[in-house]
Design a protein around this motif. Structure first.
Motif, PDB file in Angstrom:
ATOM      1  N   LYS A   2       0.799  -1.077   0.050  1.00  0.00           N
ATOM      2  CA  LYS A   2       0.029   0.062   0.064  1.00  0.00           C
ATOM      3  C   LYS A   2       1.039   1.152  -0.001  1.00  0.00           C
ATOM      4  O   LYS A   2       2.018   1.325   0.589  1.00  0.00           O
ATOM      5  CB  LYS A   2      -0.971   0.086   1.124  1.00  0.00           C
ATOM      6  N   ALA A   4       0.432   5.673   0.409  1.00  0.00           N
ATOM      7  CA  ALA A   4      -0.507   6.718   0.738  1.00  0.00           C
ATOM      8  C   ALA A   4      -0.127   8.002   0.040  1.00  0.00           C
ATOM      9  O   ALA A   4       1.160   8.177   0.001  1.00  0.00           O
ATOM     10  CB  ALA A   4      -0.511   7.279   2.213  1.00  0.00           C
ATOM     11  N   THR A  47      -8.098   7.276   7.667  1.00  0.00           N
ATOM     12  CA  THR A  47      -6.695   6.810   7.264  1.00  0.00           C
ATOM     13  C   THR A  47      -6.321   5.536   8.000  1.00  0.00           C
ATOM     14  O   THR A  47      -5.642   4.574   6.948  1.00  0.00           O
ATOM     15  CB  THR A  47      -5.696   8.019   7.443  1.00  0.00           C
ATOM     16  N   ASP A  48      -6.437   5.437   9.019  1.00  0.00           N
ATOM     17  CA  ASP A  48      -6.008   4.210   9.824  1.00  0.00           C
ATOM     18  C   ASP A  48      -6.704   3.094   9.286  1.00  0.00           C
ATOM     19  O   ASP A  48      -6.206   1.839   9.009  1.00  0.00           O
ATOM     20  CB  ASP A  48      -6.053   4.486  11.208  1.00  0.00           C
ATOM     21  N   ASP A  51      -6.193   1.490   6.036  1.00  0.00           N
ATOM     22  CA  ASP A  51      -4.884   0.808   6.072  1.00  0.00           C
ATOM     23  C   ASP A  51      -5.207  -0.662   6.559  1.00  0.00           C
ATOM     24  O   ASP A  51      -4.803  -1.577   5.997  1.00  0.00           O
ATOM     25  CB  ASP A  51      -3.914   1.422   6.636  1.00  0.00           C
TER      26      ASP A  51
END
Length: 254
Positions: A2, A4, A47-48, A51
């Protein structure tokens, strides 16, 4: 693996936007699409947890998921203008409406909820205990035009709070960062942001904040390179396993 991306970097590649692409099979129920790459444009408050969601999704679909996190409004406007992206996930219905009005959002699914809370640096050095204590303190919130700012304005109005913030931030993560760094005595962020930063902040619940509930929406985009893979991600956020991950991060179910 991944990666960002920032909303700014996405904007810089806007002229490279392209529509369509070869589908690789699969369906919107979580079945593997046979590999590929997926770019998800998502509200910074995701965001977290996104993920966390990406790991099992990548394994199941043999795919690489890339995220661009930022203000829901900014990302929706970029998607509406044809910016590269496969999925849009916003922290309010109005932002998703920008993409819908432009004809680039597919079937929209509500997949999570959130509530506003107060965060303070660990140990609460300024002694903030409630919204009333923001008067005279150095505190921050999101800008008026972004979802976390709109809900902050509503919560403050509901509680008759007129204290002015020291600054207005571009998104909820920027607001959280001001508190984590000690630049602010307090900040208004989502409860899930407080969970994510639990080692660095203390959270103070706002009574009645759930009257101004934040709802999250996701949709595959018209310009998706792999429409099936994009649909699979949207379906993943509403699956039993996906919702379990969201609940563990502090999100509610719509």
């Amino acid at each position: 693996m991944k990666h960002a991306l920032t909303a700014l970097s996405l904007a810089l590649v806007l002229p490279l936007a392209a529509c369509g692409g070869d589908d690789t099979g699969g369906d919107a129920t979580g079945a593997a699409s046979g590999g590929g790459e997926l770019t998800v444009l998502a509200a910074s408050s995701l965001t977290d947890v996104f993920d966390e969601l990406a790991g099992p999704f990548e394994e199941e679909h043999d795919a690489d998921v890339t995220f661009s996190f930022g203000s829901s409004t900014d990302l929706a406007e970029q998607a509406a203008d044809g910016a590269p992206g496969d999925v849009l996930a916003t922290a309010d219905e109005a932002s998703m409406g920008i993409a819908e009005d432009a004809g680039v959002a597919g079937d929209v699914q509500a997949f999570a909820t959130n509530v506003l809370t107060i965060v303070v640096p660990k140990g609460n050095p300024a002694g903030i205990e409630s919204l009333d204590d923001l008067d005279g303190a150095t505190w921050v919130r999101c800008a008026d035009e972004v979802p976390c700012g709109k809900v902050a304005l509503a919560v403050l109005d509901d509680n008759g709070v007129t204290a002015e913030p020291a600054s207005l931030e571009e998104d909820v993560r920027s607001t959280l960062d001001k508190v984590v760094s000690g630049e602010a005595d307090a900040g208004l962020v989502y409860a899930t942001d407080a969970v994510a930063a639990a080692d660095e902040v203390d959270a103070i619940e706002i009574p009645g904040a759930d009257a101004e509930l934040t709802s999250y929406y996701a949709a595959a985009l018209e310009q998706a390179g792999d429409a099936d893979l994009a649909a699979d991600w949207v379906a993943w956020t509403t699956s039993d396993e996906g919702r379990s991950i969201l609940r563990d991060a502090g999100f509610g179910t719509p």
